[in-house]
Write an enzyme that holds these catalytic residues in place. Structure first.
Site, PDB file in Angstrom:
ATOM      1  N   ARG A 230       0.437  -0.837   0.168  1.00  0.00           N
ATOM      2  CA  ARG A 230       0.226  -0.038   0.087  1.00  0.00           C
ATOM      3  C   ARG A 230       1.115   1.106   0.083  1.00  0.00           C
ATOM      4  NH1 ARG A 230      -3.511  -2.455  -1.874  1.00  0.00           N
ATOM      5  NH2 ARG A 230      -5.501  -3.180  -0.457  1.00  0.00           N
ATOM      6  N   HIS A 278      -1.005   0.636  -9.626  1.00  0.00           N
ATOM      7  CA  HIS A 278      -1.163  -0.392  -8.745  1.00  0.00           C
ATOM      8  C   HIS A 278      -2.479  -1.444  -9.334  1.00  0.00           C
ATOM      9  CE1 HIS A 278      -3.875  -1.511  -4.929  1.00  0.00           C
ATOM     10  NE2 HIS A 278      -4.027  -1.462  -4.791  1.00  0.00           N
TER      11      HIS A 278
HETATM   12  C1  OXD Z   1      -5.485  -6.263  -3.515  1.00  0.00           C
HETATM   13  C2  OXD Z   1      -5.698  -5.552  -4.139  1.00  0.00           C
HETATM   14  O1  OXD Z   1      -5.668  -5.951  -2.030  1.00  0.00           O
HETATM   15  O2  OXD Z   1      -5.663  -4.609  -5.297  1.00  0.00           O
HETATM   16  O3  OXD Z   1      -5.879  -7.078  -3.744  1.00  0.00           O
HETATM   17  O4  OXD Z   1      -4.359  -3.931  -3.874  1.00  0.00           O
END
Ligand code: OXD
Length: 315
Positions: A230, A278
């Site tokens: 993240r 992402h």
């Molecule tokens: C997940 C993402 O949490 O794609 O799977 O970030």
């Protein structure tokens, strides 16, 4: 369940809605699926299958809701205030395809740095024919933050390639062939020897900013940082400063805060930062649907759920 609560609310990006609905129906053709925001009668919604951007306050509208399923592995967005409606369990995905995709992305970037690809690309651009020092796999120590489903799989794949692999987790863990560390002291011990640091941790108040000034300074000089977890794990100013000083020689980043990464952000044009949007590991609805439907059935029957999120741990 009785008359009330017979439909499943689906909420994700517009272009993924139809695939999700088809995948869920393939497993259980009897499911009534409502496409958010067309929820129909709120009293009929028994489960909400949502992407992480869904507003948790909105889910308080459904009086017979008994289950929330995240369409991803991470659930940090769902747990942020106001969080899920009180008493409603949340399940996340633990999915082989999701795990494999993350492993591929980690390998792509570990090998990119290990095999000096940025340097060879620069040489190609300048038409320079010059062999660099041979990279020694057995000497390139990899430290993985997070030894859950994603971290564990990446560790095994890297071990299979011959890298020495260390891993750090909140609670003590043991993985065959992996030097496992935990706790604050274990973190520093691992960072000090991580030539390539890979972050695959869940984002919790404890792990927010873990890729900060102190941690980056603890790495061997010229280390590489790979973040597929993240954006909130990284302190961007600290990472950019470490790249500037040469303490960090390169970074591969898939996640940012905020997303999308703003057009003016220095990461975009940075010669030693490799950005992906992402996209390291994108859920494939057909692969994930069986466990989602299993949980819908279990919730209906009052049986224990699988891949349940532990609210206290935050993942
Ligand atoms: C997940 C993402 O949490 O794609 O799977 O970030």
């Amino acid at each position: 369940m009785g008359a009330a609560g017979t439909a499943v609310l689906l909420s994700t990006k517009a272009n993924a809605m139809a695939d999700w609905a088809a995948a869920l129906r393939e497993v259980d053709p009897t499911l009534a699926i409502r496409f958010f925001p067309e929820a129909g009668d709120p009293a009929e919604i028994e489960a909400a299958v949502v992407w992480t951007s869904h507003d948790m306050a909105e889910l308080r509208r459904y009086p017979n809701l008994r289950l929330i399923v995240s369409m991803g592995a991470g659930v940090d967005h769902l747990l942020r205030p106001p969080g899920p409606p009180p008493g409603i369990p949340v399940a996340r995905l633990v999915d082989l395809r999701l795990t494999q995709a993350m492993t591929e992305w980690v390998l792509l970037n570990v090998l990119r740095f290990h095999r000096q690809d940025p340097e060879y690309r620069a040489q190609q651009a300048a038409r320079v024919w010059e062999e660099l020092a041979a990279p020694d796999t057995a000497q390139r120590r990899i430290g993985i933050l997070g030894l859950g489903a994603l971290g564990g799989a990446a560790a095994r794949a890297l071990l299979a390639l011959g890298f020495p692999v260390m891993g750090w987790s909140r609670r003590p863990k043991s993985l065959e062939g992996v030097e496992c560390h935990h706790g604050a002291a274990g973190l520093t011990a691992m960072l000090k020897r991580s030539d390539i640091l890979v972050c695959l941790l869940p984002l919790t108040p404890e792990t927010r900013g873990i890729l900060g000034r102190e941690a980056l300074a603890a790495l061997p000089r010229g280390a590489f940082v790979i973040n597929g977890a993240r954006g909130g794990h990284a302190d961007d100013a600290a990472l950019l400063a470490a790249l500037e000083s040469g303490q960090v020689a390169g970074a591969a980043l898939d996640v940012f805060e905020p997303e999308p990464l703003p057009a003016e952000h220095p990461y975009w044009g940075h010669p030693r930062v490799f950005v992906t949007p992402h996209a390291a590991s994108i859920t494939i609805p057909r692969s994930a649907a069986p466990q989602v439907v299993e949980n819908i059935h279990r919730a209906r029957q009052g049986r224990p759920l699988i891949n349940l999120v532990d609210f206290a741990a935050g993942y």
